[in-house]
Design a protein around this motif. Structure first.
Motif, PDB file in Angstrom:
ATOM      1  N   THR A  39       0.821  -1.203   0.000  1.00 41.51           N
ATOM      2  CA  THR A  39       0.000   0.000   0.000  1.00 41.51           C
ATOM      3  C   THR A  39       0.855   1.252   0.000  1.00 41.51           C
ATOM      4  O   THR A  39       0.608   2.197  -0.764  1.00 41.51           O
ATOM      5  N   ALA A  42       2.447   1.727  -3.397  1.00 40.38           N
ATOM      6  CA  ALA A  42       1.472   2.133  -4.403  1.00 40.38           C
ATOM      7  C   ALA A  42       1.102   3.608  -4.241  1.00 40.38           C
ATOM      8  O   ALA A  42       0.962   4.342  -5.230  1.00 40.38           O
ATOM      9  N   VAL A 201      -3.088   2.738 -11.255  1.00 35.75           N
ATOM     10  CA  VAL A 201      -2.364   2.928  -9.989  1.00 35.75           C
ATOM     11  C   VAL A 201      -3.235   3.669  -8.991  1.00 35.75           C
ATOM     12  O   VAL A 201      -3.263   3.345  -7.793  1.00 35.75           O
ATOM     13  N   SER A 205      -4.255   1.667  -5.669  1.00 32.77           N
ATOM     14  CA  SER A 205      -3.771   2.087  -4.354  1.00 32.77           C
ATOM     15  C   SER A 205      -4.931   2.292  -3.384  1.00 32.77           C
ATOM     16  O   SER A 205      -4.839   1.938  -2.199  1.00 32.77           O
TER      17      SER A 205
END
Length: 337
Positions: A39, A42, A201, A205
């Motif tokens: 996490t 990202a 992305v 995320s």
């Protein structure tokens, strides 16, 4: 009007699926640690790519309309927090104290970027000013949101936001963003050509944060603390906040003498809150066990603002077409006999 326009989009369905997965199969132990690292990576990549994508030329082109930008920033970072605090007697009976902190956090978030610009364009507003205001709001929010969060949360007796948390925001979000701006001269063109990658992305995320947040919250007994009546109350709270923000930006713009195009920009940039910025920031600012309650108001507000603003943008566009059609009609001449 088609019912399909009111249905959730694919990303919202993914959010619902992620929450369901976390409720049935929450990550824990070593798996939770791995997801936490993924996490963080990202989120850093997301803000790096946004930095590389943001056009300096677009910001400079729209920055001269300073009255409009002040109005948007005042709505985003002053009106919303004040509403969250002043409406406490109305809001608190509808939600739990933990959810109310999430609502206050929602009120401090920056505006969205992509959807604000898209709705402004659909409604025939000032698109260049929307690009500037939405981008500036997102960038300013990296610094202002944690400071505002600390201020409003402290007023509720929840404790002050530590400078360590602010430092984490700067390190995890602002530094990658600046690095992306620096790298823009080399990779900016490549990023613009691969815009879907940023969307992947961006959404990926958020889904990672939501999964880890709700996993921790489920293990802490989230759904035992959150009956359906409280969820209904949260929907009412979000609807009240959105309605007041839309009314204030619309009629405030007219009082300030903005043109119709600028009014549209203020409405769509000043009434919306960013899920893309809010979820990563919550991940840094709040402990893992509290994240579920913190991000839930943002997730519901996200879908609500999209549906309402989609309808509002179409009405603005229809009104503009009607005015243009009337202006194009030939005038009838009356000749005295």
């Amino acid at each position: 009007m088609s019912l399909r326009r009111f249905l959730p989009d694919n990303f919202t369905l993914c959010l619902i699926g992620t929450v369901t997965l976390a409720s049935v199969l929450p990550c824990r132990g070593a798996t939770a640690t791995v997801f936490e690292w993924l996490t963080n990576l990202a989120i850093a990549l997301l803000f790096f790519l946004h930095g590389a994508k943001l056009s300096r030329e677009a910001v400079v082109a729209g920055i001269t309309n300073w009255r409009l930008h002040v109005a948007v920033m005042a709505s985003t970072f002053a009106l919303f927090p004040l509403l969250g605090l002043l409406l406490k007697p109305l809001l608190m009976p509808l939600v739990t104290p933990a959810l109310y902190v999430g609502i206050l956090f929602l009120c401090t978030l920056p505006s969205t970027v992509q959807s604000s610009i898209a709705f402004t364009s659909i409604a025939r507003g000032n698109v260049s000013a929307a690009v500037c205001s939405a981008s500036a709001s997102s960038l300013i929010g990296i610094v202002v949101t944690p400071l505002l969060t600390g201020l409003v949360v402290q007023t509720q007796g929840q404790g002050a936001m530590s400078w360590h948390a602010v430092g984490d925001i700067v390190l995890q979000l602002f530094v990658p963003f600046v690095a992306g701006q620096i790298a823009q001269r080399w990779i900016g063109g490549w990023v613009q050509r691969h815009r879907p990658m940023i969307g992947f992305v961006d959404q990926g995320s958020i889904l990672l944060v939501v999964y880890t947040a709700f996993s921790a919250a489920v293990l802490q007994g989230l759904w035992k603390q959150l009956p359906l009546s409280v969820l209904g109350g949260l929907l009412v709270v979000n609807a009240v906040l959105l309605a007041l923000a839309l009314l204030a930006t619309r009629y405030g713009s007219r009082v300030l003498g903005f043109s119709r195009e600028d009014e549209i920009t203020v409405v769509f940039c000043g009434s919306k809150k960013s899920l893309a910025s809010g979820v990563p920031m919550a991940n840094v600012l709040f402990p893992a066990h509290a994240l579920g309650m913190i991000v839930l108001p943002i997730m519901l507000f996200h879908q609500m603002q999209l549906m309402v603003c989609a309808v509002l943008a179409r009405r603005y566009a229809q009104r503009a077409e009607s005015v243009a059609h009337k202006a194009s009609q030939p005038k009838m001449l009356v000749v005295d006999q």
